[in-house]
Design a protein around this motif. Sequence first.
Motif, PDB file in Angstrom:
ATOM      1  N   UNK A 116       0.989  -0.992   0.050  1.00  0.00           N
ATOM      2  CA  UNK A 116       0.166   0.079   0.023  1.00  0.00           C
ATOM      3  C   UNK A 116       0.786   1.170   0.029  1.00  0.00           C
ATOM      4  N   UNK A 117       2.250   0.994   0.087  1.00  0.00           N
ATOM      5  CA  UNK A 117       3.041   2.248   0.052  1.00  0.00           C
ATOM      6  C   UNK A 117       4.003   2.314  -1.270  1.00  0.00           C
ATOM      7  N   UNK A 118       4.580   3.327  -1.447  1.00  0.00           N
ATOM      8  CA  UNK A 118       5.410   3.566  -2.569  1.00  0.00           C
ATOM      9  C   UNK A 118       6.885   2.613  -2.127  1.00  0.00           C
ATOM     10  N   UNK A 122       9.503   1.921   2.033  1.00  0.00           N
ATOM     11  CA  UNK A 122       9.932   0.610   3.141  1.00  0.00           C
ATOM     12  C   UNK A 122      11.394   1.229   3.595  1.00  0.00           C
ATOM     13  N   UNK A 123      12.098   2.127   3.161  1.00  0.00           N
ATOM     14  CA  UNK A 123      13.121   2.284   3.782  1.00  0.00           C
ATOM     15  C   UNK A 123      13.201   3.294   4.922  1.00  0.00           C
ATOM     16  N   UNK A 124      11.912   3.931   4.795  1.00  0.00           N
ATOM     17  CA  UNK A 124      11.518   4.814   5.829  1.00  0.00           C
ATOM     18  C   UNK A 124      11.000   4.295   6.844  1.00  0.00           C
ATOM     19  N   UNK A 125      10.245   3.179   6.410  1.00  0.00           N
ATOM     20  CA  UNK A 125       9.787   2.204   7.745  1.00  0.00           C
ATOM     21  C   UNK A 125      10.831   1.651   8.399  1.00  0.00           C
ATOM     22  N   UNK A 126      11.896   1.293   7.795  1.00  0.00           N
ATOM     23  CA  UNK A 126      13.105   0.715   8.339  1.00  0.00           C
ATOM     24  C   UNK A 126      13.917   1.507   9.229  1.00  0.00           C
ATOM     25  N   UNK A 127      14.168   2.864   8.727  1.00  0.00           N
ATOM     26  CA  UNK A 127      14.890   3.731   9.329  1.00  0.00           C
ATOM     27  C   UNK A 127      13.896   4.122  10.750  1.00  0.00           C
TER      28      UNK A 127
END
Length: 155
Positions: A116-118, A122-127
């Motif tokens: 549901x995301x760009x 995913x990198x932002x979520x991991x950070x």
Amino acid sequence: MRWDIIELLFFAYRDFVGDPDQELEAFGFGRAHHRVMHFVYRYPGLKVADLLDVLRITKQSLGRVLKQLLDEGYIVQKTGDNDRRQRLLYATPKGEALVQKLAGLQTTRITKALAEMAPQDAETVKRFLRAMIDRDDPDKVLETIFATIQQDAKE
């Protein structure tokens, strides 16, 4: 106060661990078993002392869970080559299958959420998740995880 984020984290955690909880219940296992199996599988040869540090549980609590996993054939324990006092933990094929099943349930949930995301989100979520972890406590396994993440990012 960030009630919005706090509550989202509560509900996300509930559902993230809820899928494996149902599966574990059939074996008479709980979240502690899941956490032990996860780290033993991911880091073969993990020392019991390091596992205690990572999980931040008492020796007594780990002892009960570990005994059950050893007795039921999900984990094997070996002595260290250089230091015979070390107890090194390894997942058995039976343990590996259980971890794969549980990780599959969690991966499905993560994949659905990320769909549901760009892609760059995913990198932002991991950070964000890495930033949430208390970095003042030098867990050896967490250091290994962060080193692996950094290595994967380079490749």
